[in-house]
Design an enzyme around this catalytic site. Structure first.
Site, PDB file in Angstrom:
ATOM      1  N   TYR A 147       1.001  -1.232   0.035  1.00 17.43           N
ATOM      2  CA  TYR A 147      -0.057   0.031   0.060  1.00 17.43           C
ATOM      3  C   TYR A 147       0.627   1.208   0.136  1.00 17.43           C
ATOM      4  O   TYR A 147       0.583   2.179  -0.783  1.00 17.43           O
ATOM      5  CB  TYR A 147      -0.969  -0.039   1.245  1.00 17.43           C
ATOM      6  CG  TYR A 147      -1.795   1.232   1.344  1.00 17.43           C
ATOM      7  CD1 TYR A 147      -2.786   1.130   0.442  1.00 17.43           C
ATOM      8  CD2 TYR A 147      -1.781   2.099   2.308  1.00 17.43           C
ATOM      9  CE1 TYR A 147      -3.897   2.198   0.641  1.00 17.43           C
ATOM     10  CE2 TYR A 147      -2.615   3.172   2.244  1.00 17.43           C
ATOM     11  CZ  TYR A 147      -3.713   3.225   1.312  1.00 17.43           C
ATOM     12  OH  TYR A 147      -4.640   4.258   1.362  1.00 17.43           O
ATOM     13  N   THR A 212      -0.031   8.042  18.214  1.00 19.25           N
ATOM     14  CA  THR A 212      -1.093   8.972  18.247  1.00 19.25           C
ATOM     15  C   THR A 212      -1.394   8.809  16.699  1.00 19.25           C
ATOM     16  O   THR A 212      -0.883   8.504  15.685  1.00 19.25           O
ATOM     17  CB  THR A 212      -0.392  10.287  18.360  1.00 19.25           C
ATOM     18  OG1 THR A 212       0.467  10.614  17.603  1.00 19.25           O
ATOM     19  CG2 THR A 212      -0.027  10.503  19.837  1.00 19.25           C
ATOM     20  N   ARG A 279       1.014  10.242  13.736  1.00 22.85           N
ATOM     21  CA  ARG A 279       0.645  10.661  12.388  1.00 22.85           C
ATOM     22  C   ARG A 279       0.073  12.088  12.737  1.00 22.85           C
ATOM     23  O   ARG A 279      -0.963  11.933  13.363  1.00 22.85           O
ATOM     24  CB  ARG A 279      -0.205   9.531  11.736  1.00 22.85           C
ATOM     25  CG  ARG A 279      -0.373   9.663  10.464  1.00 22.85           C
ATOM     26  CD  ARG A 279       0.558   9.922   9.291  1.00 22.85           C
ATOM     27  NE  ARG A 279       1.330   8.697   9.197  1.00 22.85           N
ATOM     28  CZ  ARG A 279       1.296   7.762   8.828  1.00 22.85           C
ATOM     29  NH1 ARG A 279       0.078   7.443   8.070  1.00 22.85           N
ATOM     30  NH2 ARG A 279       2.232   6.940   8.623  1.00 22.85           N
TER      31      ARG A 279
END
Length: 312
Positions: A147, A212, A279
């Site tokens: 991905y 996070t 992120r």
């Protein structure tokens, strides 16, 4: 009378794609939704089927696309780890060959094309928050690489078509998005927590719960994508689209328990390979170029999402 734009949305029966199709129809466009229904669902677009300006085509982006259109939103690709790791070779091909097929169509039709890229191009970032100039820290050989690297390669082809063939491109990098029509089995943290909480099951946190994420409600994301598609000529992006409010997984779990009134307890499992520790987008460019910033607070968005899962 203004001519309706004919807009192709690949992956249009998916979670985000269906909301995008709905919004484009509200803005009086002629919408062609294309989806192979691997992760997309007919139920997501059932309410649109009677609209004379909506058309559904069941097709894979790995096949040649023959549609006349003015704009293309390329959202075709499974986006949750469970689904994109189920058939990683197909995932990589969907990102790369799907990009080539939609870019070829844009070139032939002289259509503007927007690529739904992802914050996963940043990998497990060493820079926080992540600006669009950050090139990422990605494992090319891991279980998420199909991905992550597929989306990175898609961006490469978009810019190659822009430079070599003058195709009118736009690229958005989507950060964690949630809302109604998420699949309960998609393995994403918001849907996982809500489903577990509604059944009073243990809520599973992977790792220590201190990693996070920042969560963007789907209506905010769709607004950003449409603004990007219709932004000024020559502005290609990439542009981050996401929320800048950062939450730990533990904080999210506690909030979901509170909003659902659940009796669930929090349990911990080992962190999966290459799962990012943090992120959060830097959205200065989106503010400047698109006059865009998310407006839905996490608690408000979760209430709407929980209400959907109660009746789904």
């Amino acid at each position: 009378m203004m001519k309706r734009k004919r807009i192709l949305v690949t992956g249009g029966a998916g979670f985000i794609g269906s909301h995008l199709c709905e919004r484009l129809l509200e803005e009086e466009n002629d919408v062609v939704c294309m989806d192979n229904l691997f992760t997309g669902q007919k139920d997501n677009i059932r309410h649109l089927m009677d609209n004379p300006y909506f058309e559904f085509i069941r097709q894979d982006v790995l096949e040649d696309i023959y549609v006349e259109c003015d704009q293309i939103y390329n959202l075709a690709c499974p986006a949750s780890p469970i689904h994109y790791q189920y058939d990683p070779i197909k995932t990589g091909k969907t990102s790369v060959i799907g990009a080539l097929h939609t870019l070829g169509l844009a070139k032939r039709c002289h259509a503007r094309i927007l690529q739904a890229s992802t914050s996963e191009v940043y990998g497990d970032p060493e820079v926080h928050p992540q600006p669009e100039t950050y090139r990422g820290y990605v494992n090319p050989n891991g279980v998420r690489s199909c991905y992550d690297e597929g989306k990175r390669m898609a961006e490469t082809f978009f810019f190659d078509y822009y430079r070599q063939h003058n195709v009118d491109i736009k690229i958005t990098r989507i950060f964690n998005t949630y809302g109604p029509r998420m699949r309960p089995d998609d393995g994403r943290v918001v849907s996982n927590f809500i489903v577990q909480a509604l059944h009073d099951e243990n809520i599973t946190i992977y790792g220590d719960g201190m990693q996070t994420r920042s969560f963007c409600y789907v209506s905010d994301l769709v607004e950003g994508m449409i603004r990007m598609m219709n932004s000024r000529d020559g502005f290609t992006g990439p542009v981050n689209l996401g929320n800048t409010e950062e939450f730990t997984m533990f904080e999210l779990a506690e909030l979901v328990i509170k909003l659902t009134g659940s009796k669930s307890k929090i349990v911990y499992q080992p962190l999966p390979m290459d799962d990012p520790s943090k992120r959060k987008p830097m959205i200065d460019l989106a503010k400047k170029e698109l006059d865009w910033a998310p407006i839905v607070k996490l608690e408000d968005g979760l209430r709407k999402t929980i209400a959907y899962f109660r009746t789904a």
